[in-house]
Design an enzyme around this catalytic site. Structure first.
Site, mmCIF file in Angstrom:
data_model
loop_
_atom_site.group_PDB
_atom_site.id
_atom_site.type_symbol
_atom_site.label_atom_id
_atom_site.label_comp_id
_atom_site.label_asym_id
_atom_site.label_seq_id
_atom_site.Cartn_x
_atom_site.Cartn_y
_atom_site.Cartn_z
ATOM 1 N N LYS A 19 38.934 -14.197 32.779
ATOM 2 C CA LYS A 19 38.668 -14.224 34.228
ATOM 3 C C LYS A 19 38.506 -12.801 34.772
ATOM 4 O O LYS A 19 37.539 -12.504 35.469
ATOM 5 C CB LYS A 19 39.828 -14.929 34.978
ATOM 6 C CG LYS A 19 40.037 -16.378 34.579
ATOM 7 C CD LYS A 19 41.133 -17.048 35.402
ATOM 8 C CE LYS A 19 42.505 -16.446 35.198
ATOM 9 N NZ LYS A 19 43.056 -16.597 33.822
ATOM 10 N N ARG A 25 46.474 -21.284 42.396
ATOM 11 C CA ARG A 25 46.991 -21.568 41.072
ATOM 12 C C ARG A 25 47.799 -22.851 41.025
ATOM 13 O O ARG A 25 48.405 -23.176 40.023
ATOM 14 C CB ARG A 25 47.878 -20.408 40.667
ATOM 15 C CG ARG A 25 47.677 -19.942 39.257
ATOM 16 C CD ARG A 25 48.623 -18.780 39.070
ATOM 17 N NE ARG A 25 48.589 -18.231 37.775
ATOM 18 C CZ ARG A 25 47.816 -17.210 37.409
ATOM 19 N NH1 ARG A 25 46.964 -16.678 38.246
ATOM 20 N NH2 ARG A 25 47.902 -16.745 36.188
ATOM 21 N N ARG A 29 44.934 -7.783 23.883
ATOM 22 C CA ARG A 29 44.600 -7.179 25.177
ATOM 23 C C ARG A 29 45.413 -5.907 25.434
ATOM 24 O O ARG A 29 46.610 -5.865 25.179
ATOM 25 C CB ARG A 29 44.866 -8.171 26.312
ATOM 26 C CG ARG A 29 44.716 -7.486 27.685
ATOM 27 C CD ARG A 29 44.648 -8.418 28.836
ATOM 28 N NE ARG A 29 45.719 -9.397 28.827
ATOM 29 C CZ ARG A 29 45.678 -10.497 29.560
ATOM 30 N NH1 ARG A 29 44.634 -10.751 30.324
ATOM 31 N NH2 ARG A 29 46.668 -11.353 29.510
ATOM 32 N N ARG A 54 50.628 -5.816 28.283
ATOM 33 C CA ARG A 54 51.370 -6.408 29.390
ATOM 34 C C ARG A 54 52.677 -7.025 28.908
ATOM 35 O O ARG A 54 52.710 -7.658 27.862
ATOM 36 C CB ARG A 54 50.504 -7.496 30.059
ATOM 37 C CG ARG A 54 49.779 -7.006 31.283
ATOM 38 C CD ARG A 54 48.705 -7.959 31.751
ATOM 39 N NE ARG A 54 49.160 -9.317 32.030
ATOM 40 C CZ ARG A 54 48.374 -10.267 32.527
ATOM 41 N NH1 ARG A 54 47.103 -9.998 32.814
ATOM 42 N NH2 ARG A 54 48.831 -11.478 32.753
ATOM 43 N N ARG A 80 53.195 -19.461 29.839
ATOM 44 C CA ARG A 80 52.083 -19.357 30.796
ATOM 45 C C ARG A 80 51.039 -20.449 30.557
ATOM 46 O O ARG A 80 50.475 -21.002 31.509
ATOM 47 C CB ARG A 80 51.440 -17.969 30.719
ATOM 48 C CG ARG A 80 52.303 -16.895 31.390
ATOM 49 C CD ARG A 80 51.918 -15.498 30.971
ATOM 50 N NE ARG A 80 50.524 -15.193 31.199
ATOM 51 C CZ ARG A 80 49.837 -14.280 30.527
ATOM 52 N NH1 ARG A 80 50.423 -13.577 29.575
ATOM 53 N NH2 ARG A 80 48.576 -14.065 30.812
#
Ligand code: AP5
Ligand code: MG
Length: 215
Positions: free
Chosen positions: A13, A88, A127, A161, A172
């Site tokens: 996203k 969300r 990431r 992160r 998540r």
């Protein structure tokens, strides 16, 4: 245009939003990036949000909706925006519907990024994001920075992160399925949902998204 981007954690996203926002000349508004900026600046809002984010849970609606509204009220968002990570859950989607209605506005599209779970896990594992600005996103294999550990955009330090640890990612994903996926049904009932595959090269996905948004 007023667009909502939806998709599981790691779908891309943030990556797509950066390109789409530039192409469509609208600001990219990511509630995740706003929270991370508040956390690194040590604000009261950041302190409220941190424990939820680190555990992979949603930050409470009253905090999130207020923050998103303040950002959408800024001048650069007067003619449109690309929302990433908001709404969300169905409560937030209804709150957004009401906010827009008050302003005589409406959404143009909800772009749903579809990616299989094993791919999402690989994307998240590699990431790396920038200390200065968490919207500067890289990947150790798929989107390498020119110099290892250094942001191509601003020279900041790249790091993993806190919520990208395997256990938190699992949480998540669960929260995505139970809380966030139902917003797709909410918006489908309004005829707004456009679903595309987010597999393939970043540029290919951007092209696919722009093509789908034309319709
Ligand atoms: P947030 O920051 O929004 O996290 P998320 O939704 O879990 O999504 P991610 O940022 O993890 O993934 P992404 O889809 O942006 O993928 P990316 O482009 O980075 O939210 C974090 C937390 O904040 C939440 O858990 C919650 O606690 C809180 N929060 C935020 N909004 C909230 C709200 N509205 N209400 C309540 N709480 C809220 O890409 C992933 C990786 O893949 C990157 O390394 C990238 O380089 C790579 N990649 C991207 N595209 C490709 C491609 N096509 N091929 C190969 N690799 C690719
Ligand atoms: Mg993101």
């Amino acid at each position: 245009m007023r667009i909502v981007l939806v998709g599981p954690p790691g779908a891309g996203k943030g990556t797509q939003a950066a390109f789409l926002a530039r192409k469509l000349s609208i600001p990219h508004i990511s509630t995740g990036d706003l929270f991370r900026a508040n956390i690194s600046q040590g604000t009261e809002l950041g302190k409220q949000a941190k424990s939820y984010i680190d555990a992979g849970n949603l930050v409470p609606d009253e905090v999130t909706i207020g923050m998103a509204k303040d950002r959408m009220d800024q001048a650069d968002a007067a003619n449109g925006f690309l929302l990433d990570g908001f709404p969300r859950n169905v409560f937030q989607a209804e709150a957004l519907d009401a906010l827009l209605k008050d302003e005589g506005q409406k959404l143009d599209a909800v772009l749903d990024l579809e990616v299989p779970e094993d791919e999402v896990v690989k994307r998240i594992a590699g990431r790396r994001i920038c200390r200065n600005d968490s919207s500067h996103v890289f990947h150790t294999e798929y989107s390498k920075p020119q110099q290892e550990g250094v942001c191509d955009v601003c020279g900041g330090e790249l790091y993993q992160r806190e919520d990208d640890k395997e256990e938190t990612v699992r949480k998540r994903l669960e929260v995505y399925h139970t809380e966030t996926e139902p917003i797709i049904g909410h918006y489908r009932a309004q005829g707004l949902v456009v679903t595309i595959s987010a597999l393939g090269k970043v540029g290919e996905v951007t092209e696919r998204a722009l093509e789908a948004l034309k319709k």
